[in-house]
Write a protein that holds these residues in place. Structure first.
Motif, PDB file in Angstrom:
ATOM      1  N   LEU A 150      -9.795  -2.665  -5.846  1.00 55.97           N
ATOM      2  CA  LEU A 150      -8.853  -1.591  -6.194  1.00 55.97           C
ATOM      3  C   LEU A 150      -8.870  -1.340  -7.699  1.00 55.97           C
ATOM      4  O   LEU A 150      -8.864  -0.187  -8.149  1.00 55.97           O
ATOM      5  CB  LEU A 150      -7.438  -1.940  -5.718  1.00 55.97           C
ATOM      6  CG  LEU A 150      -7.207  -1.923  -4.212  1.00 55.97           C
ATOM      7  CD1 LEU A 150      -5.868  -2.563  -3.869  1.00 55.97           C
ATOM      8  CD2 LEU A 150      -7.275  -0.512  -3.666  1.00 55.97           C
ATOM      9  N   ILE A 151      -8.911  -2.400  -8.482  1.00 56.06           N
ATOM     10  CA  ILE A 151      -8.927  -2.269  -9.940  1.00 56.06           C
ATOM     11  C   ILE A 151     -10.265  -1.690 -10.402  1.00 56.06           C
ATOM     12  O   ILE A 151     -10.302  -0.720 -11.176  1.00 56.06           O
ATOM     13  CB  ILE A 151      -8.663  -3.642 -10.607  1.00 56.06           C
ATOM     14  CG1 ILE A 151      -7.234  -4.092 -10.320  1.00 56.06           C
ATOM     15  CG2 ILE A 151      -8.927  -3.583 -12.111  1.00 56.06           C
ATOM     16  CD1 ILE A 151      -6.968  -5.548 -10.666  1.00 56.06           C
ATOM     17  N   ASP A 152     -11.377  -2.273  -9.918  1.00 57.82           N
ATOM     18  CA  ASP A 152     -12.709  -1.829 -10.337  1.00 57.82           C
ATOM     19  C   ASP A 152     -12.963  -0.369 -10.000  1.00 57.82           C
ATOM     20  O   ASP A 152     -13.615   0.346 -10.762  1.00 57.82           O
ATOM     21  CB  ASP A 152     -13.803  -2.673  -9.665  1.00 57.82           C
ATOM     22  CG  ASP A 152     -13.834  -4.106 -10.160  1.00 57.82           C
ATOM     23  OD1 ASP A 152     -13.197  -4.413 -11.189  1.00 57.82           O
ATOM     24  OD2 ASP A 152     -14.502  -4.941  -9.488  1.00 57.82           O
ATOM     25  N   ARG A 153     -12.461   0.077  -8.871  1.00 57.39           N
ATOM     26  CA  ARG A 153     -12.725   1.438  -8.409  1.00 57.39           C
ATOM     27  C   ARG A 153     -11.615   2.409  -8.779  1.00 57.39           C
ATOM     28  O   ARG A 153     -11.618   3.552  -8.323  1.00 57.39           O
ATOM     29  CB  ARG A 153     -12.966   1.408  -6.902  1.00 57.39           C
ATOM     30  CG  ARG A 153     -14.239   0.625  -6.598  1.00 57.39           C
ATOM     31  CD  ARG A 153     -14.430   0.329  -5.173  1.00 57.39           C
ATOM     32  NE  ARG A 153     -15.745  -0.297  -4.988  1.00 57.39           N
ATOM     33  CZ  ARG A 153     -16.010  -1.199  -4.082  1.00 57.39           C
ATOM     34  NH1 ARG A 153     -15.075  -1.586  -3.229  1.00 57.39           N
ATOM     35  NH2 ARG A 153     -17.199  -1.712  -3.983  1.00 57.39           N
ATOM     36  N   ASN A 154     -10.666   1.917  -9.561  1.00 52.80           N
ATOM     37  CA  ASN A 154      -9.569   2.758 -10.068  1.00 52.80           C
ATOM     38  C   ASN A 154      -8.820   3.467  -8.935  1.00 52.80           C
ATOM     39  O   ASN A 154      -8.556   4.662  -8.988  1.00 52.80           O
ATOM     40  CB  ASN A 154     -10.110   3.763 -11.088  1.00 52.80           C
ATOM     41  CG  ASN A 154      -9.008   4.276 -11.989  1.00 52.80           C
ATOM     42  OD1 ASN A 154      -8.004   3.596 -12.205  1.00 52.80           O
ATOM     43  ND2 ASN A 154      -9.185   5.474 -12.509  1.00 52.80           N
ATOM     44  N   ILE A 155      -8.511   2.696  -7.910  1.00 53.55           N
ATOM     45  CA  ILE A 155      -7.785   3.232  -6.751  1.00 53.55           C
ATOM     46  C   ILE A 155      -6.313   2.877  -6.911  1.00 53.55           C
ATOM     47  O   ILE A 155      -5.962   1.709  -7.060  1.00 53.55           O
ATOM     48  CB  ILE A 155      -8.337   2.638  -5.434  1.00 53.55           C
ATOM     49  CG1 ILE A 155      -9.817   2.989  -5.268  1.00 53.55           C
ATOM     50  CG2 ILE A 155      -7.517   3.122  -4.248  1.00 53.55           C
ATOM     51  CD1 ILE A 155     -10.507   2.248  -4.135  1.00 53.55           C
ATOM     52  N   HIS A 156      -5.471   3.895  -6.888  1.00 51.28           N
ATOM     53  CA  HIS A 156      -4.031   3.692  -7.024  1.00 51.28           C
ATOM     54  C   HIS A 156      -3.355   4.129  -5.726  1.00 51.28           C
ATOM     55  O   HIS A 156      -3.536   5.250  -5.272  1.00 51.28           O
ATOM     56  CB  HIS A 156      -3.480   4.497  -8.205  1.00 51.28           C
ATOM     57  CG  HIS A 156      -4.109   4.119  -9.505  1.00 51.28           C
ATOM     58  ND1 HIS A 156      -3.780   2.969 -10.177  1.00 51.28           N
ATOM     59  CD2 HIS A 156      -5.073   4.730 -10.244  1.00 51.28           C
ATOM     60  CE1 HIS A 156      -4.499   2.867 -11.274  1.00 51.28           C
ATOM     61  NE2 HIS A 156      -5.302   3.929 -11.345  1.00 51.28           N
ATOM     62  N   ILE A 157      -2.596   3.226  -5.161  1.00 54.16           N
ATOM     63  CA  ILE A 157      -1.869   3.499  -3.920  1.00 54.16           C
ATOM     64  C   ILE A 157      -0.393   3.329  -4.222  1.00 54.16           C
ATOM     65  O   ILE A 157       0.045   2.283  -4.710  1.00 54.16           O
ATOM     66  CB  ILE A 157      -2.328   2.547  -2.789  1.00 54.16           C
ATOM     67  CG1 ILE A 157      -3.840   2.745  -2.533  1.00 54.16           C
ATOM     68  CG2 ILE A 157      -1.523   2.791  -1.519  1.00 54.16           C
ATOM     69  CD1 ILE A 157      -4.437   1.783  -1.538  1.00 54.16           C
ATOM     70  N   SER A 158       0.376   4.381  -3.926  1.00 53.43           N
ATOM     71  CA  SER A 158       1.810   4.359  -4.244  1.00 53.43           C
ATOM     72  C   SER A 158       2.551   3.399  -3.327  1.00 53.43           C
ATOM     73  O   SER A 158       2.052   3.003  -2.266  1.00 53.43           O
ATOM     74  CB  SER A 158       2.404   5.766  -4.110  1.00 53.43           C
ATOM     75  OG  SER A 158       2.458   6.139  -2.740  1.00 53.43           O
ATOM     76  N   GLU A 159       3.758   3.065  -3.726  1.00 50.59           N
ATOM     77  CA  GLU A 159       4.600   2.168  -2.921  1.00 50.59           C
ATOM     78  C   GLU A 159       4.883   2.778  -1.546  1.00 50.59           C
ATOM     79  O   GLU A 159       4.869   2.082  -0.531  1.00 50.59           O
ATOM     80  CB  GLU A 159       5.912   1.902  -3.679  1.00 50.59           C
ATOM     81  CG  GLU A 159       6.703   0.735  -3.145  1.00 50.59           C
ATOM     82  CD  GLU A 159       5.966  -0.599  -3.290  1.00 50.59           C
ATOM     83  OE1 GLU A 159       6.091  -1.429  -2.365  1.00 50.59           O
ATOM     84  OE2 GLU A 159       5.282  -0.810  -4.292  1.00 50.59           O
ATOM     85  N   ALA A 160       5.114   4.082  -1.504  1.00 54.02           N
ATOM     86  CA  ALA A 160       5.370   4.766  -0.233  1.00 54.02           C
ATOM     87  C   ALA A 160       4.139   4.701   0.676  1.00 54.02           C
ATOM     88  O   ALA A 160       4.253   4.496   1.889  1.00 54.02           O
ATOM     89  CB  ALA A 160       5.770   6.215  -0.488  1.00 54.02           C
ATOM     90  N   GLN A 161       2.945   4.851   0.083  1.00 52.00           N
ATOM     91  CA  GLN A 161       1.720   4.764   0.868  1.00 52.00           C
ATOM     92  C   GLN A 161       1.508   3.345   1.388  1.00 52.00           C
ATOM     93  O   GLN A 161       1.095   3.161   2.529  1.00 52.00           O
ATOM     94  CB  GLN A 161       0.518   5.200   0.028  1.00 52.00           C
ATOM     95  CG  GLN A 161       0.496   6.692  -0.243  1.00 52.00           C
ATOM     96  CD  GLN A 161      -0.593   7.058  -1.247  1.00 52.00           C
ATOM     97  OE1 GLN A 161      -0.808   6.361  -2.239  1.00 52.00           O
ATOM     98  NE2 GLN A 161      -1.279   8.158  -0.979  1.00 52.00           N
ATOM     99  N   TRP A 162       1.787   2.328   0.545  1.00 59.50           N
ATOM    100  CA  TRP A 162       1.666   0.941   0.998  1.00 59.50           C
ATOM    101  C   TRP A 162       2.601   0.679   2.177  1.00 59.50           C
ATOM    102  O   TRP A 162       2.238  -0.012   3.126  1.00 59.50           O
ATOM    103  CB  TRP A 162       1.959  -0.058  -0.122  1.00 59.50           C
ATOM    104  CG  TRP A 162       0.798  -0.313  -1.026  1.00 59.50           C
ATOM    105  CD1 TRP A 162       0.731  -0.075  -2.365  1.00 59.50           C
ATOM    106  CD2 TRP A 162      -0.478  -0.874  -0.662  1.00 59.50           C
ATOM    107  NE1 TRP A 162      -0.502  -0.443  -2.851  1.00 59.50           N
ATOM    108  CE2 TRP A 162      -1.265  -0.946  -1.837  1.00 59.50           C
ATOM    109  CE3 TRP A 162      -1.025  -1.322   0.534  1.00 59.50           C
ATOM    110  CZ2 TRP A 162      -2.566  -1.439  -1.840  1.00 59.50           C
ATOM    111  CZ3 TRP A 162      -2.324  -1.817   0.521  1.00 59.50           C
ATOM    112  CH2 TRP A 162      -3.080  -1.873  -0.642  1.00 59.50           C
TER     113      TRP A 162
END
Length: 126
Positions: free
Chosen positions: A54-66
């Motif tokens: 997630l860090i390496d690929r710069n993927i951000h997932i919001s709390e609502a999505q989690w």
């Protein structure tokens, strides 16, 4: 063929273990308790490997999505899914529904060229 001797061995009585009427007692749970245990939400964990992806690929997932992912994985687990592919707009996650753990993550462009094996369920989120 003469002098054939047959020895007769007396039958031995079969010794059977003595059965007791005492049964092993286990704590009994009510149906309601089993139902509550089955419906307890397990919080989704992210493996060290998946977190690094997630860090390496710069993927951000919001709390609502989690939270939505967590709910859908729990629903999939209740339907017998063990390993699932979670497709989102920005990412694809491989999730062990059985262990409630995100195993790996990739962005959607990378996921377009992948063959996913050993999964028995797919969750598509918008």
């Amino acid at each position: 063929m003469d002098n054939i001797k047959i020895n007769r061995v007396p039958l031995q009585p079969v010794i059977r273990p003595a059965y007791t009427t005492k049964q092993v007692t286990t704590p009994k749970q009510s149906f309601l308790q089993h139902l509550q245990d089955a419906t307890v939400k397990t919080e989704l964990k992210v493996s060290k490997h998946a977190n690094q992806r997630l860090i390496d690929r710069n993927i951000h997932i919001s709390e609502a999505q989690w939270q939505l992912i967590n709910d859908k994985v729990a629903e999939a687990r209740s339907k017998g899914v063990k390993d699932s592919l979670v497709l989102m707009d920005q990412a694809a996650l491989i999730v062990s529904a059985k262990n409630a753990t995100v195993i790996t993550a990739m962005d959607r462009t990378e996921a377009n060229n992948q063959l996913f094996t050993n999964i028995d369920g797919t969750i598509v989120l918008n």
